[in-house]
Every structure is written in C-alpha cells, then in structure tokens.
Design a protein around this motif. Structure first.
Motif, PDB file in Angstrom:
ATOM      1  N   SER A 148       0.826  -1.213   0.000  1.00  0.00           N
ATOM      2  CA  SER A 148       0.000   0.000   0.000  1.00  0.00           C
ATOM      3  C   SER A 148       0.861   1.264   0.000  1.00  0.00           C
ATOM      4  O   SER A 148       0.525   2.252  -0.666  1.00  0.00           O
ATOM      5  CB  SER A 148      -0.964   0.002   1.195  1.00  0.00           C
ATOM      6  OG  SER A 148      -0.250  -0.080   2.424  1.00  0.00           O
TER       7      SER A 148
ATOM      8  N   ARG B 251       3.893   1.481  -1.263  1.00  0.00           N
ATOM      9  CA  ARG B 251       4.440   1.547  -2.622  1.00  0.00           C
ATOM     10  C   ARG B 251       3.397   2.098  -3.588  1.00  0.00           C
ATOM     11  O   ARG B 251       3.704   2.931  -4.461  1.00  0.00           O
ATOM     12  CB  ARG B 251       4.892   0.152  -3.057  1.00  0.00           C
ATOM     13  CG  ARG B 251       5.387   0.045  -4.489  1.00  0.00           C
ATOM     14  CD  ARG B 251       6.672   0.790  -4.692  1.00  0.00           C
ATOM     15  NE  ARG B 251       7.113   0.720  -6.086  1.00  0.00           N
ATOM     16  CZ  ARG B 251       8.149   1.374  -6.567  1.00  0.00           C
ATOM     17  NH1 ARG B 251       8.857   2.154  -5.771  1.00  0.00           N
ATOM     18  NH2 ARG B 251       8.481   1.278  -7.834  1.00  0.00           N
ATOM     19  N   TYR B 252       2.160   1.664  -3.421  1.00  0.00           N
ATOM     20  CA  TYR B 252       1.084   2.081  -4.326  1.00  0.00           C
ATOM     21  C   TYR B 252       0.823   3.583  -4.218  1.00  0.00           C
ATOM     22  O   TYR B 252       0.773   4.288  -5.233  1.00  0.00           O
ATOM     23  CB  TYR B 252      -0.186   1.289  -4.003  1.00  0.00           C
ATOM     24  CG  TYR B 252      -1.359   1.633  -4.885  1.00  0.00           C
ATOM     25  CD1 TYR B 252      -1.390   1.254  -6.219  1.00  0.00           C
ATOM     26  CD2 TYR B 252      -2.449   2.343  -4.370  1.00  0.00           C
ATOM     27  CE1 TYR B 252      -2.466   1.563  -7.033  1.00  0.00           C
ATOM     28  CE2 TYR B 252      -3.525   2.663  -5.177  1.00  0.00           C
ATOM     29  CZ  TYR B 252      -3.534   2.273  -6.510  1.00  0.00           C
ATOM     30  OH  TYR B 252      -4.592   2.594  -7.299  1.00  0.00           O
TER      31      TYR B 252
ATOM     32  N   SER C 128       3.166  -7.567  -6.839  1.00  0.00           N
ATOM     33  CA  SER C 128       3.973  -6.557  -7.535  1.00  0.00           C
ATOM     34  C   SER C 128       4.007  -6.807  -9.039  1.00  0.00           C
ATOM     35  O   SER C 128       4.082  -5.857  -9.827  1.00  0.00           O
ATOM     36  CB  SER C 128       5.399  -6.556  -6.986  1.00  0.00           C
ATOM     37  OG  SER C 128       5.438  -6.130  -5.646  1.00  0.00           O
TER      38      SER C 128
ATOM     39  N   LEU D 146       0.456  -5.461 -10.102  1.00  0.00           N
ATOM     40  CA  LEU D 146       0.192  -4.051  -9.831  1.00  0.00           C
ATOM     41  C   LEU D 146       1.228  -3.120 -10.448  1.00  0.00           C
ATOM     42  O   LEU D 146       0.898  -2.058 -10.963  1.00  0.00           O
ATOM     43  CB  LEU D 146       0.139  -3.800  -8.317  1.00  0.00           C
ATOM     44  CG  LEU D 146      -1.156  -4.123  -7.581  1.00  0.00           C
ATOM     45  CD1 LEU D 146      -1.031  -3.733  -6.115  1.00  0.00           C
ATOM     46  CD2 LEU D 146      -2.346  -3.395  -8.209  1.00  0.00           C
ATOM     47  N   PHE D 147       2.507  -3.501 -10.352  1.00  0.00           N
ATOM     48  CA  PHE D 147       3.580  -2.589 -10.727  1.00  0.00           C
ATOM     49  C   PHE D 147       4.420  -3.083 -11.908  1.00  0.00           C
ATOM     50  O   PHE D 147       5.426  -2.465 -12.242  1.00  0.00           O
ATOM     51  CB  PHE D 147       4.517  -2.357  -9.523  1.00  0.00           C
ATOM     52  CG  PHE D 147       3.785  -2.012  -8.255  1.00  0.00           C
ATOM     53  CD1 PHE D 147       2.997  -0.870  -8.178  1.00  0.00           C
ATOM     54  CD2 PHE D 147       3.867  -2.833  -7.137  1.00  0.00           C
ATOM     55  CE1 PHE D 147       2.322  -0.543  -7.009  1.00  0.00           C
ATOM     56  CE2 PHE D 147       3.200  -2.521  -5.960  1.00  0.00           C
ATOM     57  CZ  PHE D 147       2.417  -1.376  -5.902  1.00  0.00           C
TER      58      PHE D 147
END
Length: 379
Positions: free
Chosen positions: A44, A46-47, A306, A309-310
C-alpha cells in the motif's frame, strides 16, 4: 464414585479437544493476519507513493501514525481500568511523569523508531515492493547480531547457517536488481534505487539495535507494554514533529498538514498505526515457526502482487535469491534442539519487541469484558 470420575474424565477430554480445535483455528487466523499485515503495508505504501498527483508528506504521516498509536494505547489502558478516568490518569502520571527517569530511557529507541519509519517510506518509494520485502529481512541478521552482543544470547548452528543464507539471498537479489536497475525504476524519474537501498540498510541496522535495546529495557521493568507504547509514542510524536519541521516545515506551513491525504493514504496510516498492535494481539497464538512461515509467505504475496500491480519482472536470479531468503527466515524460526542455549532473539520492530514482553507479562484480552482483574498484555 467410579461413574462420577469416569464422567469427569470424559468431560475433561472433550473440553481439551474443544480447546485444541479453538487454538488450531486461532493459529490459522494468526497466520492470515500476520501475512496480510506484512504484505499489505509495504504494497500500500508503494502504491500511494507511485500514484500520479499531489504527494502527501511522509513526515506528517509518521506523526499521524504515532498519535493514533498513543490514543489507542490510552483507550486500552482506560478499558483495563474499567473506564475509571481517575485511576487511569493517576497511573499515567505515576508511570510517565513521576518516574521520569524510567520514561527517559525510551527516548533512544523512540528516536530510532521515528528515523526507521521515515526511512521505510524513502526505501519503499525508491525500491520495488518485492525487492524491499526481501532486502528488509536483513533486520533478522542485525537483530541476531545485536542480541548476541548486547544480550549475550546464543544462536544454534542452524540459525547461524540461516543467517549466512539470508545474507547470500539478499546479495543475489541486489545483483539481479543492479542489472535491471533502469527497468526497475523506469516508471518514475523521481525514483533512485541507490537511495532506496541505503535507506533500507540503515533501517535494518536501526531496527535491529532499537528492538534489542527495547527488549533489554522491558526485561528490567515491571511497567505494562501499553504504558511503554504510550511513552514511546509521546517521544515519537515530538521527534516526528521536529523531523517534519526540519524537512518539510515550510511546505507544510504553505499547503497544510493533511496535504495530499486521500482515502488510500489514510488506509496506509491506519495500517501502520494499528497493524503492529493487531499483530501483537494475535502473535501469542503463533509460535516462531508460524511467524517465520508468515514472513516467508508474505514475501511471495508481495512478489506476485507486484507483478500484477507494478509490472515487476521476476527472473531466475531474483527467484533464487528470494528463495534463499524465504528458506533462511523459516530455518531461523525453527526451535532449538534441547540444550541448544537460550532462545533465539525475536524479530525486531516495535511490535515484535513488545510481543516478546507480552509473553513475559502474561496474556489478556483487553477488549473483552473481564470478570476479574487481569494482567497487562503486551502490544
């Protein structure tokens, strides 16, 4: 009489079996809580740090989390005193003000924890979540070394081997990330891999020292861990405000303390404030093996999440390094063989040091109504 004894024996066996089932269920719940808290906080942060738009001030988030921790611990102490405000105030005055020398001992770990919380934001803002999660396990190595040096604890041969594997695994991950550094941070020109790496290494060193120092203080004190957390939180709030003024004072004066706060940012702050306390409340149902398994599993969860999401790239080298770290964490948590020396040092963080004291001070459910006076429970 014989019939009565037989009946009583059956009832005891039934009760024991029922309690065993409850404990098993609580263990699985504890595992889920530990995994979710370990992985969700990092992901969270990182987001929210990679979202476009206004960036919130991380220094203000650290202060807000400390304030929420203090208020939560004060509420728990009040509940333990059966909502008797006078008794609560007298206890706080005696523990914090009158015994000020004891309170001042918490200034050192509080300063380090405040620094560590700020460094975590810097590290996660500059490193992929999975890389941070793997590298941050170096705190086990630093905690072990400080425990040996400061508390004279002994480690088993398996634990020493696990620490070597842990270091090797983190080193492999860093070699892999060095090769893909440009790709890892291509999503934002503001990210700096080296800054993130330095931040996480310093955070691991400070985490190890502060956790062991705090454990040493707790062992020589009769104060409840809720009181200790209030003392830590007071220092943490003051030191956090000083850091905020030094680093972002002018910008916060212009834009406001809550600038950039979104619903997601509030979720991160609540997770940071209450996550450690929540983990400490369930950790008594989780032995060291379960905690090691939870940490290992949270690394896998962070890595898989990750990727989606990333757009994090996992190759063979990262998999090998992360696998070594996961195995080392699990090995380190295994119980020592009989006669293997003192127990292994607990994982270092404010919550883990507190949970070690929790087992020392006794168990209690502070949120549940009590029939009689209960012992204080660690956080």
């Amino acid at each position: 009489m014989a019939g009565g004894s037989h009946s009583q024996g059956v009832e005891e066996k039934t009760a024991s079996r029922g309690q065993s089932e409850v404990n098993k269920r609580l263990k699985y719940i504890s595992l889920a809580v530990l995994v979710v808290q370990n992985a969700s906080l990092i992901l969270s942060i990182r987001y929210v740090r990679t979202l476009p738009g206004d960036r919130f001030f991380t220094t203000s988030a650290v202060v807000m989390a400390e304030v929420l921790k203090v208020l939560t611990c004060l509420l728990i102490i009040l509940l333990q005193k059966r909502l008797n405000v006078k008794e609560t105030v007298l206890l706080l005055l005696d523990s914090i003000v009158f015994q000020y020398k004891d309170t001042l001992k918490l200034a050192v770990p509080s300063l380090i924890y405040t620094l560590q919380n700020n460094l975590q934001y810097i590290a996660i803002s500059n490193l992929p979540a999975a890389t941070f999660q793997v590298t941050y396990q170096l705190k086990i190595l630093t905690t072990a070394l400080f425990s040996v040096l400061m508390l004279r604890k002994s480690l088993s041969r398996v634990q020493w081997i696990s620490l070597v594997l842990l270091f090797a695994g983190v080193a492999i991950v860093q070699v892999q990330q060095e090769g893909n550094k440009e790709a890892s941070v291509s999503d934002s020109s503001s990210q700096n891999y080296m800054v993130g790496l330095v931040a996480v290494v310093i955070s691991c060193l400070s985490s190890g020292f502060a956790g062991v120092y705090f454990e040493k203080i707790l062992k020589g004190s009769s104060a409840s861990v809720w009181i200790r957390n209030v003392q830590l939180g007071i220092f943490g709030t003051v030191l956090g405000l000083l850091g905020m003024w030094w680093n972002d004072g002018a910008a916060i004066a212009e834009r406001g303390f809550l600038f950039g706060y979104t619903d997601m940012v509030w979720c991160v702050i609540f997770n940071q404030a209450f996550g450690g306390l929540l983990v400490a409340m369930v950790v008594k149902y989780a032995d060291n093996i379960l905690k090691g398994f939870a940490t290992s599993f949270s690394i896998i969860v962070s890595t898989v999440t990750s990727i989606y999401l990333f757009g994090f790239h996992v190759d063979l080298l990262f998999t090998a390094g992360a696998g070594l770290v996961i195995g080392a964490v699990y090995m380190y948590s295994l119980p020592k063989a009989p006669g293997g020396g003192s127990s292994s040092p607990s994982s270092s963080s404010a919550s883990s040091a507190s949970s070690a004291s929790q087992r020392k001070d006794g168990d209690v459910e502070p949120f549940l109504p009590k029939c009689g006076a209960g012992k204080e429970k660690g956080s």
